[in-house]
Design an enzyme around this catalytic site. Structure first.
Site, PDB file in Angstrom:
ATOM      1  N   LYS A   1      36.364  45.488  29.452  1.00 22.54           N
ATOM      2  CA  LYS A   1      36.286  45.670  30.908  1.00 22.54           C
ATOM      3  C   LYS A   1      37.020  44.514  31.574  1.00 22.54           C
ATOM      4  CE  LYS A   1      34.218  44.549  34.341  1.00 22.54           C
ATOM      5  NZ  LYS A   1      35.231  44.302  35.389  1.00 22.54           N
TER       6      LYS A   1
ATOM      7  N   CYS B   1      41.315  27.966  34.611  1.00 31.29           N
ATOM      8  CA  CYS B   1      40.002  27.424  34.235  1.00 31.29           C
ATOM      9  C   CYS B   1      40.102  25.952  33.835  1.00 31.29           C
ATOM     10  CB  CYS B   1      39.390  28.238  33.112  1.00 31.29           C
ATOM     11  SG  CYS B   1      40.491  28.428  31.700  1.00 31.29           S
TER      12      CYS B   1
HETATM   13  P1  NDP Z   1      33.782  36.454  37.418  1.00 28.31           P
HETATM   14  O1  NDP Z   1      32.696  35.787  36.665  1.00 28.31           O
HETATM   15  O2  NDP Z   1      33.551  36.845  38.816  1.00 28.31           O
HETATM   16  O3  NDP Z   1      34.231  37.799  36.677  1.00 28.31           O
HETATM   17  C1  NDP Z   1      34.681  37.817  35.347  1.00 28.31           C
HETATM   18  C2  NDP Z   1      34.492  39.207  34.797  1.00 28.31           C
HETATM   19  O4  NDP Z   1      33.102  39.527  34.747  1.00 28.31           O
HETATM   20  C3  NDP Z   1      35.138  40.294  35.646  1.00 28.31           C
HETATM   21  O5  NDP Z   1      35.653  41.303  34.813  1.00 28.31           O
HETATM   22  C4  NDP Z   1      33.959  40.793  36.446  1.00 28.31           C
HETATM   23  O6  NDP Z   1      34.142  42.088  36.940  1.00 28.31           O
HETATM   24  C5  NDP Z   1      32.876  40.767  35.401  1.00 28.31           C
HETATM   25  N1  NDP Z   1      31.517  40.778  35.910  1.00 28.31           N
HETATM   26  C6  NDP Z   1      31.044  40.352  37.100  1.00 28.31           C
HETATM   27  N2  NDP Z   1      29.700  40.528  37.169  1.00 28.31           N
HETATM   28  C7  NDP Z   1      29.318  41.083  35.994  1.00 28.31           C
HETATM   29  C8  NDP Z   1      28.066  41.503  35.454  1.00 28.31           C
HETATM   30  N3  NDP Z   1      26.923  41.367  36.117  1.00 28.31           N
HETATM   31  N4  NDP Z   1      28.055  42.017  34.219  1.00 28.31           N
HETATM   32  C9  NDP Z   1      29.186  42.149  33.505  1.00 28.31           C
HETATM   33  N5  NDP Z   1      30.405  41.788  33.970  1.00 28.31           N
HETATM   34  C10 NDP Z   1      30.463  41.252  35.194  1.00 28.31           C
HETATM   35  O7  NDP Z   1      35.049  35.534  37.263  1.00 28.31           O
HETATM   36  P2  NDP Z   1      36.465  35.701  37.950  1.00 28.31           P
HETATM   37  O8  NDP Z   1      37.029  37.052  37.605  1.00 28.31           O
HETATM   38  O9  NDP Z   1      36.327  35.317  39.367  1.00 28.31           O
HETATM   39  O10 NDP Z   1      37.343  34.642  37.134  1.00 28.31           O
HETATM   40  C11 NDP Z   1      37.395  33.315  37.446  1.00 28.31           C
HETATM   41  C12 NDP Z   1      36.481  32.526  36.546  1.00 28.31           C
HETATM   42  O11 NDP Z   1      36.874  32.684  35.182  1.00 28.31           O
HETATM   43  C13 NDP Z   1      36.562  31.051  36.817  1.00 28.31           C
HETATM   44  O12 NDP Z   1      35.274  30.506  36.855  1.00 28.31           O
HETATM   45  C14 NDP Z   1      37.329  30.508  35.625  1.00 28.31           C
HETATM   46  O13 NDP Z   1      37.068  29.179  35.343  1.00 28.31           O
HETATM   47  C15 NDP Z   1      36.876  31.413  34.543  1.00 28.31           C
HETATM   48  N6  NDP Z   1      37.812  31.368  33.421  1.00 28.31           N
HETATM   49  C16 NDP Z   1      37.470  30.673  32.292  1.00 28.31           C
HETATM   50  C17 NDP Z   1      38.370  30.536  31.243  1.00 28.31           C
HETATM   51  C18 NDP Z   1      38.022  29.774  29.996  1.00 28.31           C
HETATM   52  O14 NDP Z   1      38.805  29.816  29.050  1.00 28.31           O
HETATM   53  N7  NDP Z   1      36.903  29.066  29.925  1.00 28.31           N
HETATM   54  C19 NDP Z   1      39.700  31.131  31.318  1.00 28.31           C
HETATM   55  C20 NDP Z   1      39.956  31.845  32.549  1.00 28.31           C
HETATM   56  C21 NDP Z   1      39.032  31.940  33.551  1.00 28.31           C
HETATM   57  P3  NDP Z   1      34.894  42.393  38.337  1.00 28.31           P
HETATM   58  O15 NDP Z   1      35.767  41.250  38.640  1.00 28.31           O
HETATM   59  O16 NDP Z   1      35.633  43.602  38.007  1.00 28.31           O
HETATM   60  O17 NDP Z   1      33.815  42.598  39.318  1.00 28.31           O
END
Ligand code: NDP
Length: 489
Positions: free
Chosen positions: A174, A283
């Site tokens: 997803k 990130c």
């Molecule tokens: P989010 O946590 O908002 O979303 C990440 C994913 O989780 C999306 O696909 C989102 O869906 C999905 N999601 C949201 N809520 C749920 C739920 N309750 N259950 C299951 N899936 C859910 O992060 P962002 O997309 O805003 O990405 C940015 C974040 O990612 C930053 O904090 C960044 O640091 C982190 N990141 C970490 C990395 C690492 O290597 N440690 C690398 C890259 C990013 P949808 O968006 O479709 O609602």
């Protein structure tokens, strides 16, 4: 053609949901895609379960699984231009950056392809008893839920899909609701490469609606998530009742420590890319600059001068060096953090506003921003704002630099700049982060593990540990000539 991919078939959402995808650079409509609901998520899990329990993929020899990953790498390279364009339209990032990402993605598939083909780590155990054959075999975990964010959509996906398939798992992916297109394209390539139906499944849709069921479903064995801390906590809780394996790659608030003896020009240059690359939506971004007192004024002045010269623009603007933020809501969040920082005593050195350029008004742009005289009590320093905002803190000596660097709940990455090798290694050892760069920022290779300490998550991607995440080690003990032990005689 519909965009959900379930059990080897392209299908529309069961409840007819759709979503408009708009380019963050100018708001133009990229496409309208199918938007899954819980019924689609359940169907995708059922398909992945069936493919795992009775399908050919988990029983395919490791050499063939590795060969398939290598074919995917070649296909990605063949279609690189299309993939890069699609990624840039969804994310708004510069085309050249998407092109770099596509090379990295192909390399990731290549790395895991070779690793898997080389054997997968099974081993014979010497028990000291010639009457026993003892082996540890590495089996796939089962059905994996893979959830990815919008900042590096296909890269984060590749870090999960390649090892998951390499280990013989089946999965439901997803991606972020904002950036679905390269995930759709990847499903087509996996099919072209010969992956059997049901091994790879894709649901598009909102996290709370389409993603949450994938983290709760008892038929799922593992959840690998990359995203924000708050979502990571929810996912861990959702996976707990059925004790799924969980891997969390969460955010970071990464310190970039610059000592007075650092190479000035190089440290300035890397400090800029550390925080402003992809508008800070990285990130591992070096969003916290820790600079030694005696260097502070000259260093910050140079950062500000160069930050003010960064040209913003859309993905296909060849003069642009940085792009828009992903959404209006995300820009609002960053503006709130900057306002809070100023209210708490930070000093604005540059940026802190939207650009005035009339050509950028339809996109979600925000100027590269430097906030000086910050401290770790400020929310703009503590929290991951995930935008083009550099906060500057001062330190006096090595001890204080390490203490400040570790004064965060996160532990994803960090960097230290000095010409003193001993000091560099002492600091690198003491900073609690999964990756520490010395006189550099941002590089990674698929051979080396990536992941966080503290609340940046747990589990590792890439490297041998990135494959092990998707494997179960099973000990098979074979008594070659059993004779009665008469324990109870
Ligand atoms: P989010 O946590 O908002 O979303 C990440 C994913 O989780 C999306 O696909 C989102 O869906 C999905 N999601 C949201 N809520 C749920 C739920 N309750 N259950 C299951 N899936 C859910 O992060 P962002 O997309 O805003 O990405 C940015 C974040 O990612 C930053 O904090 C960044 O640091 C982190 N990141 C970490 C990395 C690492 O290597 N440690 C690398 C890259 C990013 P949808 O968006 O479709 O609602």
């Amino acid at each position: 053609m519909p965009e959900l991919f379930i059990g080897g078939a392209w299908t529309a959402a069961a409840e007819g949901g759709t979503r408009e995808i708009r380019c963050p650079a100018d708001g133009t409509l990229v496409a309208t895609v199918d938007e899954a609901g819980p019924r689609d998520a359940a169907a995708a899990v059922a398909a992945a379960r069936e493919a795992f329990d009775t399908g050919p993929w988990p029983r395919t020899p490791a050499a063939e699984r590795g060969a398939l990953l290598l074919r995917v790498a070649d296909l990605l390279q063949r279609d690189k231009a299309d993939f890069a364009r699609a990624e840039s339209l969804d994310t708004g990032k510069r085309l050249v950056e998407s092109e770099y990402d596509m090379d990295d993605i192909a390399n990731c598939f290549r790395y895991f392809g070779n690793l898997v083909a080389a054997g997968g780590g099974n081993r014979i155990v010497d028990t000291g008893d010639p009457g026993v054959d003892s082996r540890v075999v590495h089996e796939p975990v089962g059905v994996c839920t893979l959830i990815t964010p919008w900042n590096y959509p296909l890269l984060q996906t590749a870090w999960k899909v390649a090892p998951a398939l390499g280990a013989g798992n089946t999965f439901v992916l997803k991606p972020s609701e904002l950036t679905p297109h390269t995930a759709v394209m990847l499903m087509r390539l996996l099919t072209e490469a010969g992956l059997p139906a049901g091994a790879a499944n894709l649901v598009l849709g909102a996290g709370a609606v389409a993603g949450a069921p994938l983290t709760e479903d008892p038929r799922v064995d593992l959840v690998s998530f990359t995203g924000g801390l708050a979502t990571g906590r929810r996912i861990m809780a959702a996976a707990a009742p059925t004790v799924k394996k969980v891997a969390l790659e969460l955010g970071g608030k990464n310190p970039n420590i610059v000592f007075a003896d650092a190479d000035f020009d190089a440290a300035v240059d890397y400090a800029l890319t550390a925080v402003f690359l992809h508008s800070g939506q990285v990130c591992s971004a070096g969003a916290r600059l820790l600079v030694q007192d005696e260097l502070h004024d000259a260093f910050v002045a140079q950062i500000v001068e160069q930050a003010q010269a960064i040209v913003l623009g859309g993905p296909f603007d060849e003069n642009a060096r940085s792009g828009p933020l992903i959404s209006a809501a995300h820009r609002d969040k960053i503006e709130a953090y900057v306002a809070a920082g100023l209210a708490e005593g930070a000093v604005l050195r540059c940026g802190g506003a939207r650009p005035e350029n009339p050509e950028l008004q339809d996109g979600f742009y925000y100027l590269p921003t430097v906030l000086d005289e910050c401290d770790t009590q400020m929310s703009v320093v503590r929290d991951e704002s995930f935008g083009p905002v550099l906060t500057v803190e001062r330190f006096r000596d090595e001890r204080e630099a390490v203490a400040l660097a570790n004064d965060t709940v996160y532990g994803l990455s960090g960097a230290v700049w000095t010409k003193d090798t001993g000091k560099a290694h002492r600091v690198a050892c003491r900073v609690r982060a999964g990756t520490v760069w010395i006189n550099d920022f941002h590089p990674y290779v698929p051979q080396a593990e990536w992941g966080g300490m503290k609340q940046s998550g747990f589990g590792r991607e890439l490297g041998p540990a990135g494959l092990a995440e998707y494997q179960e080690a099973k000990h098979v003990w074979h008594n070659l000539s059993p004779t009665p032990q008469r324990w109870f005689a």
